[in-house]
Design a protein around this motif. Structure first.
Motif, mmCIF file in Angstrom:
data_model
loop_
_atom_site.group_PDB
_atom_site.id
_atom_site.type_symbol
_atom_site.label_atom_id
_atom_site.label_comp_id
_atom_site.label_asym_id
_atom_site.label_seq_id
_atom_site.Cartn_x
_atom_site.Cartn_y
_atom_site.Cartn_z
ATOM 1 N N GLY A 1 0.873 -1.237 0.118
ATOM 2 C CA GLY A 1 -0.119 -0.042 0.167
ATOM 3 C C GLY A 1 0.777 1.114 0.060
ATOM 4 N N THR A 2 1.982 1.074 -0.360
ATOM 5 C CA THR A 2 2.957 2.160 -0.301
ATOM 6 C C THR A 2 2.394 3.679 -1.246
ATOM 7 O OG1 THR A 2 4.852 0.774 -0.139
ATOM 8 C CG2 THR A 2 5.407 3.116 -0.592
ATOM 9 N N ASP B 1 -9.501 4.734 1.485
ATOM 10 C CA ASP B 1 -10.055 3.601 0.681
ATOM 11 C C ASP B 1 -9.264 2.976 -0.253
ATOM 12 O OD1 ASP B 1 -12.356 3.938 2.407
ATOM 13 O OD2 ASP B 1 -13.371 5.048 1.056
ATOM 14 N N GLU B 2 -8.515 3.731 -0.969
ATOM 15 C CA GLU B 2 -7.618 3.147 -2.141
ATOM 16 C C GLU B 2 -6.517 2.284 -1.393
ATOM 17 O OE1 GLU B 2 -5.046 4.642 -5.708
ATOM 18 O OE2 GLU B 2 -5.389 5.979 -4.316
ATOM 19 N N ARG B 3 -5.948 2.627 -0.428
ATOM 20 C CA ARG B 3 -5.072 1.826 0.257
ATOM 21 C C ARG B 3 -5.775 0.397 0.920
ATOM 22 N NH1 ARG B 3 -0.103 2.434 3.079
ATOM 23 N NH2 ARG B 3 0.092 0.972 4.897
ATOM 24 N N LEU B 4 -6.757 0.668 1.590
ATOM 25 C CA LEU B 4 -7.388 -0.362 2.201
ATOM 26 C C LEU B 4 -7.920 -1.405 1.115
ATOM 27 C CD1 LEU B 4 -8.040 -1.451 4.860
ATOM 28 C CD2 LEU B 4 -10.268 -0.321 4.878
ATOM 29 N N SER B 5 -8.491 -1.117 -0.125
ATOM 30 C CA SER B 5 -8.779 -1.706 -1.103
ATOM 31 C C SER B 5 -7.556 -2.664 -1.558
ATOM 32 C CB SER B 5 -9.290 -0.839 -2.182
ATOM 33 O OG SER B 5 -9.586 -1.834 -3.340
ATOM 34 N N ALA B 6 -6.491 -1.921 -1.940
ATOM 35 C CA ALA B 6 -5.098 -2.709 -2.455
ATOM 36 C C ALA B 6 -4.681 -3.685 -1.253
ATOM 37 C CB ALA B 6 -4.311 -1.422 -2.709
ATOM 38 N N ALA C 1 -7.293 -6.583 -1.327
ATOM 39 C CA ALA C 1 -7.070 -7.550 -2.454
ATOM 40 C C ALA C 1 -5.885 -8.465 -2.457
ATOM 41 C CB ALA C 1 -6.897 -6.542 -4.035
ATOM 42 N N GLU C 2 -4.869 -7.776 -1.873
ATOM 43 C CA GLU C 2 -3.540 -8.818 -1.683
ATOM 44 C C GLU C 2 -3.845 -9.779 -0.662
ATOM 45 O OE1 GLU C 2 0.426 -9.905 -2.200
ATOM 46 O OE2 GLU C 2 -1.285 -9.171 -3.370
ATOM 47 N N SER C 3 -4.630 -9.227 0.458
ATOM 48 C CA SER C 3 -4.989 -10.351 1.370
ATOM 49 C C SER C 3 -5.753 -11.568 0.704
ATOM 50 C CB SER C 3 -5.732 -9.627 2.633
ATOM 51 O OG SER C 3 -6.311 -10.659 3.349
ATOM 52 N N ASP C 4 -6.684 -11.236 0.041
ATOM 53 C CA ASP C 4 -7.731 -12.274 -0.582
ATOM 54 C C ASP C 4 -6.472 -13.076 -1.414
ATOM 55 O OD1 ASP C 4 -9.687 -11.005 0.292
ATOM 56 O OD2 ASP C 4 -10.250 -10.020 -1.466
ATOM 57 N N ARG C 5 -5.504 -12.635 -2.196
ATOM 58 C CA ARG C 5 -4.545 -13.513 -2.829
ATOM 59 C C ARG C 5 -3.860 -14.312 -2.118
ATOM 60 N NH1 ARG C 5 0.626 -13.900 -5.146
ATOM 61 N NH2 ARG C 5 1.296 -12.312 -3.786
ATOM 62 N N LEU C 6 -3.361 -13.722 -0.854
ATOM 63 C CA LEU C 6 -2.603 -14.588 -0.052
ATOM 64 C C LEU C 6 -3.242 -15.608 0.610
ATOM 65 C CD1 LEU C 6 -0.173 -11.797 1.238
ATOM 66 C CD2 LEU C 6 0.060 -13.508 -0.537
ATOM 67 N N VAL C 7 -4.513 -15.490 1.170
ATOM 68 C CA VAL C 7 -5.431 -16.518 1.686
ATOM 69 C C VAL C 7 -5.599 -17.506 0.888
ATOM 70 C CG1 VAL C 7 -7.912 -16.704 2.247
ATOM 71 C CG2 VAL C 7 -6.645 -14.755 3.273
ATOM 72 N N ALA C 8 -5.813 -17.165 -0.649
ATOM 73 C CA ALA C 8 -6.157 -18.439 -1.437
ATOM 74 C C ALA C 8 -4.472 -19.256 -1.567
ATOM 75 C CB ALA C 8 -6.367 -17.807 -3.029
ATOM 76 N N LEU C 9 -3.498 -18.772 -1.222
ATOM 77 C CA LEU C 9 -2.510 -19.590 -0.960
ATOM 78 C C LEU C 9 -2.190 -20.110 0.400
ATOM 79 C CD1 LEU C 9 0.154 -16.562 -2.333
ATOM 80 C CD2 LEU C 9 -0.761 -18.944 -3.531
ATOM 81 N N GLY C 10 -3.276 -20.008 1.307
ATOM 82 C CA GLY C 10 -2.947 -20.808 2.650
ATOM 83 C C GLY C 10 -2.767 -19.559 3.666
ATOM 84 N N GLU D 1 3.150 -14.221 12.096
ATOM 85 C CA GLU D 1 2.559 -13.170 11.722
ATOM 86 C C GLU D 1 3.359 -12.192 10.661
ATOM 87 O OE1 GLU D 1 3.525 -13.997 14.969
ATOM 88 O OE2 GLU D 1 1.276 -14.440 15.799
ATOM 89 N N PHE D 2 2.719 -11.510 9.607
ATOM 90 C CA PHE D 2 3.299 -10.455 8.948
ATOM 91 C C PHE D 2 2.257 -9.457 8.608
ATOM 92 C CE2 PHE D 2 1.614 -13.835 6.008
ATOM 93 C CZ PHE D 2 1.351 -13.006 4.857
ATOM 94 N N CYS D 3 2.641 -8.323 8.234
ATOM 95 C CA CYS D 3 1.369 -7.324 7.906
ATOM 96 C C CYS D 3 1.539 -6.977 6.420
ATOM 97 C CB CYS D 3 1.913 -6.073 8.797
ATOM 98 S SG CYS D 3 1.477 -6.095 10.591
ATOM 99 N N LEU D 4 0.431 -6.607 5.940
ATOM 100 C CA LEU D 4 0.354 -5.995 4.716
ATOM 101 C C LEU D 4 0.181 -4.513 5.009
ATOM 102 C CD1 LEU D 4 -2.359 -8.435 2.845
ATOM 103 C CD2 LEU D 4 0.188 -8.417 2.598
ATOM 104 N N ASP D 5 0.963 -3.742 4.600
ATOM 105 C CA ASP D 5 1.345 -2.403 4.715
ATOM 106 C C ASP D 5 1.260 -1.518 3.576
ATOM 107 O OD1 ASP D 5 2.225 -0.168 6.220
ATOM 108 O OD2 ASP D 5 4.268 -0.636 5.974
#
Length: 158
Positions: A105-106, A111-116, A119-128, A154-158
């Motif tokens: 989200g750099t 809302d634009e950051r939270l949406s990005a 979207a990445e969270s959804d991709r990573l959840v699909a990876l496990g 733990e890791f953060c999507l930032d």
């Protein structure tokens, strides 16, 4: 805690220079965890040592007690740190003292950051991975999403 400034460090310490950093993860399945992080970060598994086509051939050449003991992945551009995964017998039981921030989200806000991030969270959840919680912007810090990899780190999507 008081940090030492350059003038207070011994002369030898001031002369040393770190050029590379490797991040090491304790793991129950090093190769599986390495492949997960390759998919997260766009990293690659380095080529095996000379004389071995796939890594499984190299691993099979090791003594039985060393097989599956470790695995690595690296940034193909060389800019990011190498990630090393080492097998340990115990499962993870407490919060990490150190974690990775995956910077998706750099330069984005609101809302634009939270949406990005989502979207990445959804991709990573699909990876496990697992999404743990969303931390919304509070006027000081922008939003981020706390995640867990496939072994609960733990890791953060930032």
């Amino acid at each position: 805690m008081r940090l030492l400034g350059p003038a207070l460090l011994p002369r030898v310490a001031r002369m040393a220079s770190v050029r590379q950093v490797q991040v090491t993860f304790d793991s129950t399945e090093p190769e599986r965890l390495a492949h997960f992080w390759c998919a997260v970060l766009g990293y690659e598994v380095p080529t095996p040592p000379d004389g071995f086509a796939p890594w499984t051939d190299y691993d099979a050449s090791l003594p039985a007690e060393s097989q599956g003991r470790a695995f690595v992945c690296a940034d193909p551009t060389g800019a990011g740190p190498r990630l090393h995964f080492q097998r340990v017998p115990e499962e993870k039981v407490v919060k990490n003292r150190v974690h990775l921030d995956v910077r998706v989200g750099t330069d984005l806000e609101g809302d634009e950051r939270l949406s990005a991030l989502q979207a990445e969270s959804d991709r990573l959840v699909a990876l496990g991975a697992a999404q743990v919680k969303v931390l919304h912007a509070d006027g000081v810090d922008e939003s981020c999403i706390v995640m867990q990899d496939i072994e609960g780190n733990e890791f953060c999507l930032d």
